[in-house]
Design an enzyme around this catalytic site. Sequence first.
Site, short mmCIF file in Angstrom:
data_model
loop_
_atom_site.label_atom_id
_atom_site.label_comp_id
_atom_site.label_asym_id
_atom_site.label_seq_id
_atom_site.Cartn_x
_atom_site.Cartn_y
_atom_site.Cartn_z
CB SER A 9 60.92 31.84 23.51
OG SER A 9 60.76 32.75 24.58
CG HIS A 34 64.81 33.04 23.02
ND1 HIS A 34 65.55 33.82 22.15
CD2 HIS A 34 63.95 33.89 23.62
CE1 HIS A 34 65.16 35.09 22.24
NE2 HIS A 34 64.18 35.16 23.12
CG ASP A 36 62.12 36.10 26.01
OD1 ASP A 36 62.90 36.65 25.20
OD2 ASP A 36 61.17 35.37 25.65
CG MET A 38 60.96 40.57 29.53
SD MET A 38 59.21 40.40 29.18
CE MET A 38 59.26 39.28 27.79
CG HIS A 67 65.75 38.66 23.81
ND1 HIS A 67 64.47 38.57 23.31
CD2 HIS A 67 66.15 39.95 23.57
CE1 HIS A 67 64.10 39.73 22.80
NE2 HIS A 67 65.10 40.60 22.96
CG MET A 69 63.64 42.09 25.64
SD MET A 69 62.17 41.05 25.52
CE MET A 69 62.80 39.56 26.26
CG MET A 138 62.77 42.43 19.02
SD MET A 138 62.91 40.78 19.74
CE MET A 138 61.21 40.45 20.24
N GLY A 143 58.07 42.18 25.07
CA GLY A 143 57.41 42.32 26.37
C GLY A 143 56.48 41.16 26.69
N GLY A 145 54.70 37.22 25.27
CA GLY A 145 54.55 36.14 24.30
C GLY A 145 53.16 36.20 23.69
CG ASP A 172 62.15 36.64 20.08
OD1 ASP A 172 61.21 35.83 20.25
OD2 ASP A 172 62.72 37.23 21.03
N GLY A 173 59.27 36.39 17.87
CA GLY A 173 57.96 36.97 18.13
C GLY A 173 56.94 36.59 17.07
CB SER A 195 52.72 30.99 22.43
OG SER A 195 52.84 31.93 21.42
C1 DX5 Z 1 58.86 38.72 23.29
C2 DX5 Z 1 59.95 37.72 23.60
C3 DX5 Z 1 59.83 36.49 22.80
C4 DX5 Z 1 58.63 35.67 23.13
C5 DX5 Z 1 58.15 35.00 21.88
O1 DX5 Z 1 59.05 39.85 24.04
O2 DX5 Z 1 61.22 38.29 23.36
O3 DX5 Z 1 61.01 35.68 22.89
O4 DX5 Z 1 58.89 34.69 24.10
O5 DX5 Z 1 56.93 34.42 22.13
P1 DX5 Z 1 55.89 34.10 20.96
O6 DX5 Z 1 56.57 33.13 20.04
O7 DX5 Z 1 54.73 33.55 21.67
O8 DX5 Z 1 55.60 35.42 20.25
ZN ZN Z 2 62.94 36.89 23.18
#
Ligand code: DX5
Ligand code: ZN
Length: 215
Positions: A9, A34, A36, A38, A67, A69, A138, A143, A145, A172-173, A195
Site C-alpha cells: 500500500s 494498493h 488508498d 481518502m 481502495h 474510503m 479491514m 484512515g 497507516g 488491509d491494515g 508500513s
Molecule cells: C488504512 C489503509 C491501508 C493502509 C495500511 O486506512 O486502507 O491500506 O495503507 O497501512 P499499514 O499496513 O501501515 O497498516
Molecule cells: Zn487500504
Amino acid sequence: MPVVKILPSILGADLGNLEAACKTCVSAGADGIHVDVMDGHFVPNLAYGSGTVAMVDRVVDTHLNVHLMITHPLDHAEAFIRAGSDTLSVHIEAEGDIAGLLPRIRALGARPGIVLNPDTPLSRVLPVVDTVEEVLFMTVFPGFGGQSFIADAMPGIAELRAQYPGLDIAVDGGLNRETCRVAREAGANVFHIGSHLFRASDMAEEVALIRAALQ
Ligand code: DX5
Ligand code: ZN
C-alpha cells in the site's frame, strides 16, 4: 484456497519519490499496488486521487488495486477506472446504492471489490458477494497507516472462506509477518501491506519471506 497475493500500500511510501516507490514494489515481486483514496469525510484523513492512480498506471505495469474510503463512491468510480484501476473496492458503509454500483464497476472494465470495517458484520456484505471479485476485511479502522492489527474480522473471514473457497478474500491494515499468518489461517489470501513493507530494508526479501510463510 486461491493463490496468495501481496500488494504494497503506497500510503506507506515516501511521497518525495512515489514513482521510485512504485518501481520498488514491482521489482520486489509484489502482485500489484494498493492505492488508498481518502476524502476527509468517510475517514478523518485525505489521501490520493484519480491523478495519483493515473501516475502509478503510467510508471509501472502491474495490477492496481484501488481502495476508495470515500462517502460518495458513485460520484467518482468512473474517474478512478478511467485512471487505470484494475480492481476498484468500495466500502459497504458508504452512501448510495453500493449494490448497484458493483455491476457498474464491472461494466466499466474493473474488478469490483467490497470492503467492510472491523465493526461491520459479515451479514452486511453477504448479499453482494456474488457480484464482486474481492471481499476486503479491514483489520484497522481506515484512515491511517501504521496502526495495530485488529483481529475481530477473523471469524467473518473463516465463515466467508467456508462458503466461497475460490474467492479473493483480502485484509488491509496492521499487517506484518505474524498478522499475515493469523489472517491466512483464518482464510485470507490477499494481503495489502503498507508500513511493514516500506520500512523493510529490502522489500523484495520481505515479500519473499512473507510469501513463503503463507504458502
Ligand atoms: C488504512 C489503509 C491501508 C493502509 C495500511 O486506512 O486502507 O491500506 O495503507 O497501512 P499499514 O499496513 O501501515 O497498516
Ligand atoms: Zn487500504
